[in-house]
Motif scaffolding. Structure first.
Motif, PDB file in Angstrom:
ATOM      1  N   LEU A 131     -46.063   5.581  67.620  1.00 60.04           N
ATOM      2  CA  LEU A 131     -45.510   6.494  68.385  1.00 60.04           C
ATOM      3  C   LEU A 131     -44.571   7.575  67.948  1.00 60.04           C
ATOM      4  O   LEU A 131     -44.545   8.609  67.936  1.00 60.04           O
ATOM      5  N   SER A 132     -43.646   6.754  67.179  1.00 57.19           N
ATOM      6  CA  SER A 132     -42.860   7.542  66.343  1.00 57.19           C
ATOM      7  C   SER A 132     -43.505   8.568  65.366  1.00 57.19           C
ATOM      8  O   SER A 132     -43.058   9.717  65.353  1.00 57.19           O
ATOM      9  N   TYR A 133     -44.579   8.157  64.584  1.00 65.56           N
ATOM     10  CA  TYR A 133     -45.120   9.221  63.788  1.00 65.56           C
ATOM     11  C   TYR A 133     -46.016  10.242  64.552  1.00 65.56           C
ATOM     12  O   TYR A 133     -45.972  11.437  64.324  1.00 65.56           O
ATOM     13  N   LEU A 134     -46.278   9.796  65.967  1.00 62.75           N
ATOM     14  CA  LEU A 134     -47.336  10.713  66.723  1.00 62.75           C
ATOM     15  C   LEU A 134     -46.272  11.868  67.198  1.00 62.75           C
ATOM     16  O   LEU A 134     -46.616  13.146  67.276  1.00 62.75           O
ATOM     17  N   LYS A 146     -43.591  17.097  55.884  1.00 60.92           N
ATOM     18  CA  LYS A 146     -44.502  16.030  55.814  1.00 60.92           C
ATOM     19  C   LYS A 146     -43.697  14.750  55.453  1.00 60.92           C
ATOM     20  O   LYS A 146     -43.957  13.575  56.075  1.00 60.92           O
ATOM     21  N   PRO A 147     -42.801  14.793  54.521  1.00 66.45           N
ATOM     22  CA  PRO A 147     -42.041  13.423  54.225  1.00 66.45           C
ATOM     23  C   PRO A 147     -41.404  12.915  55.494  1.00 66.45           C
ATOM     24  O   PRO A 147     -41.020  11.722  55.371  1.00 66.45           O
ATOM     25  N   LEU A 148     -40.707  13.653  56.361  1.00 60.97           N
ATOM     26  CA  LEU A 148     -39.992  13.298  57.480  1.00 60.97           C
ATOM     27  C   LEU A 148     -40.954  12.622  58.452  1.00 60.97           C
ATOM     28  O   LEU A 148     -40.547  11.764  59.001  1.00 60.97           O
ATOM     29  N   GLN A 149     -42.079  13.141  58.523  1.00 63.39           N
ATOM     30  CA  GLN A 149     -43.035  12.778  59.516  1.00 63.39           C
ATOM     31  C   GLN A 149     -43.333  11.207  59.016  1.00 63.39           C
ATOM     32  O   GLN A 149     -43.769  10.480  59.872  1.00 63.39           O
ATOM     33  N   ASP A 150     -43.783  11.190  57.641  1.00 66.19           N
ATOM     34  CA  ASP A 150     -44.105   9.849  57.291  1.00 66.19           C
ATOM     35  C   ASP A 150     -42.988   8.945  57.067  1.00 66.19           C
ATOM     36  O   ASP A 150     -43.281   7.799  57.529  1.00 66.19           O
ATOM     37  N   PHE A 151     -41.754   9.198  57.266  1.00 63.64           N
ATOM     38  CA  PHE A 151     -40.558   8.467  57.188  1.00 63.64           C
ATOM     39  C   PHE A 151     -40.695   7.606  58.560  1.00 63.64           C
ATOM     40  O   PHE A 151     -40.007   6.664  58.767  1.00 63.64           O
ATOM     41  N   THR A 152     -41.051   8.461  59.773  1.00 60.95           N
ATOM     42  CA  THR A 152     -40.863   8.140  60.977  1.00 60.95           C
ATOM     43  C   THR A 152     -41.647   7.060  61.189  1.00 60.95           C
ATOM     44  O   THR A 152     -41.223   6.048  62.006  1.00 60.95           O
ATOM     45  N   GLY A 156     -39.983   3.562  62.431  1.00 58.90           N
ATOM     46  CA  GLY A 156     -40.055   2.750  63.736  1.00 58.90           C
ATOM     47  C   GLY A 156     -40.545   1.462  63.403  1.00 58.90           C
ATOM     48  O   GLY A 156     -40.762   0.545  64.443  1.00 58.90           O
ATOM     49  N   ALA A 157     -41.049   1.006  62.289  1.00 64.07           N
ATOM     50  CA  ALA A 157     -41.580  -0.233  61.876  1.00 64.07           C
ATOM     51  C   ALA A 157     -40.322  -1.273  61.430  1.00 64.07           C
ATOM     52  O   ALA A 157     -40.805  -2.507  61.254  1.00 64.07           O
ATOM     53  N   ILE A 158     -38.987  -0.949  61.576  1.00 68.64           N
ATOM     54  CA  ILE A 158     -37.986  -1.783  61.266  1.00 68.64           C
ATOM     55  C   ILE A 158     -37.907  -2.604  62.656  1.00 68.64           C
ATOM     56  O   ILE A 158     -38.217  -2.310  63.686  1.00 68.64           O
ATOM     57  N   PRO A 159     -37.976  -3.934  62.236  1.00 64.81           N
ATOM     58  CA  PRO A 159     -37.631  -5.014  63.271  1.00 64.81           C
ATOM     59  C   PRO A 159     -36.617  -5.002  64.160  1.00 64.81           C
ATOM     60  O   PRO A 159     -35.353  -4.531  63.489  1.00 64.81           O
ATOM     61  N   THR A 160     -36.379  -5.544  65.076  1.00 62.49           N
ATOM     62  CA  THR A 160     -35.418  -5.972  66.211  1.00 62.49           C
ATOM     63  C   THR A 160     -34.435  -6.714  65.474  1.00 62.49           C
ATOM     64  O   THR A 160     -34.745  -7.661  64.750  1.00 62.49           O
TER      65      THR A 160
END
Length: 278
Positions: A131-134, A146-152, A156-160
């Motif tokens: 969803l962050s990437y979307l 594009k690097p910013l979009q990929d970094f999202t 977003g995958a960083i765990p809790t």
């Protein structure tokens, strides 16, 4: 890139965290306020909010920034408190990572795969990343983004962290073990995803550095796998009299461990670091 991470942390600290604390205080007051008047519930909510350490320290830091901002110093591009206050804060907060992992372990009595735990993990690690990437592809437009979009996706995958365990222990102790299970599964699932994502992002810039990092990780993983495999084989030898090898499930576990140990040994022998050394 750091300016965007700083902005995200600032918005989270001054907007989302206080709103979350307010929602927790309202829910806790309503849950324990059976038989009380609305005024008493309101007083309890305001008392909980005024004594909440997260909200109190957040606004205390903002007030200090406004009044005593001239006393802050800049070191290596970061704004810090002057010495010796910064040294005291660093000493006081240095055990945080170790204590958070220790809290996760102590809150987890018997990890069990459940629908809620798996659902929370998938929502945070997988769904949140996509969803962050979307949203980044929909709302972040222009050249060089594009690097910013990929970094999202990576962000977003960083765990809790272990913070939900603290909140669960405070507001809903019965759900603390479920939250600890979800946090543990999230760490396990997010590790490979974050590594592959970080590797892919770095490969676009310098493929030589990426291959070196990948070989180092493979070398370390193979060495650790061989060590664990030797411990597994030693355990089988010690427990051979008590281990029922006639059980199909135990036979499958035994042969699976031996095959993985052999695979790690073969992969270690053909690793470029070993090949170049020999």
């Amino acid at each position: 890139m750091s300016i965007y991470i700083t902005g995200n942390a600032l918005v989270g600290s001054f907007v989302f965290v206080p709103l979350t604390m307010i929602a927790f205080a309202i829910g806790g007051a309503i849950r324990t306020g059976a038989g009380q008047s609305n005024w008493q519930i309101f007083v309890n909510i305001m008392y909980d909010l005024s004594t909440n350490p997260v909200i109190f320290m957040t606004f205390a830091g903002l007030l200090f920034k406004i009044i005593f901002g001239f006393s802050l110093v800049e070191e290596n591009g970061k704004i810090k408190l002057p010495h010796p206050f910064s040294d005291f804060i660093e000493l006081f907060t240095s055990p945080f990572a170790m204590s958070a992992l220790f809290l996760t372990g102590t809150s987890l009595r018997s990890p069990q795969i459940s629908v809620w735990a798996v659902g929370c993990v998938l929502m945070k690690v997988v769904v949140c990343a996509w969803l962050s990437y979307l949203f980044a592809t929909l709302f972040v437009r222009g050249e060089g983004v594009k690097p910013l979009q990929d970094f999202t996706f990576f962000y977003g995958a960083i765990p809790t962290s272990s913070a939900p365990i603290v909140f669960a222990s405070q507001f809903d102790p019965e759900a603390a073990e479920l939250v600890a299970t979800a946090v543990l599964f999230g760490l396990v699932l997010a590790g490979p995803i974050m590594f592959i994502t970080a590797y892919s992002l770095n490969e676009r810039g310098d493929s030589t550095t990426s291959m070196t990092i990948l070989r180092q990780v493979q070398f370390s993983a193979d060495a650790g796998s061989i060590f664990c495999g030797l411990l597994f084989c030693a355990g089988l030898l010690l427990l051979r009299q008590y281990w029922c090898f006639t059980c199909p499930a135990k036979q499958l576990l035994c042969f699976y461990g031996l095959v993985l140990t052999a695979y790690a040994a073969v992969s270690f022998s053909i690793d470029p670091f070993i090949s170049n050394a020999t």
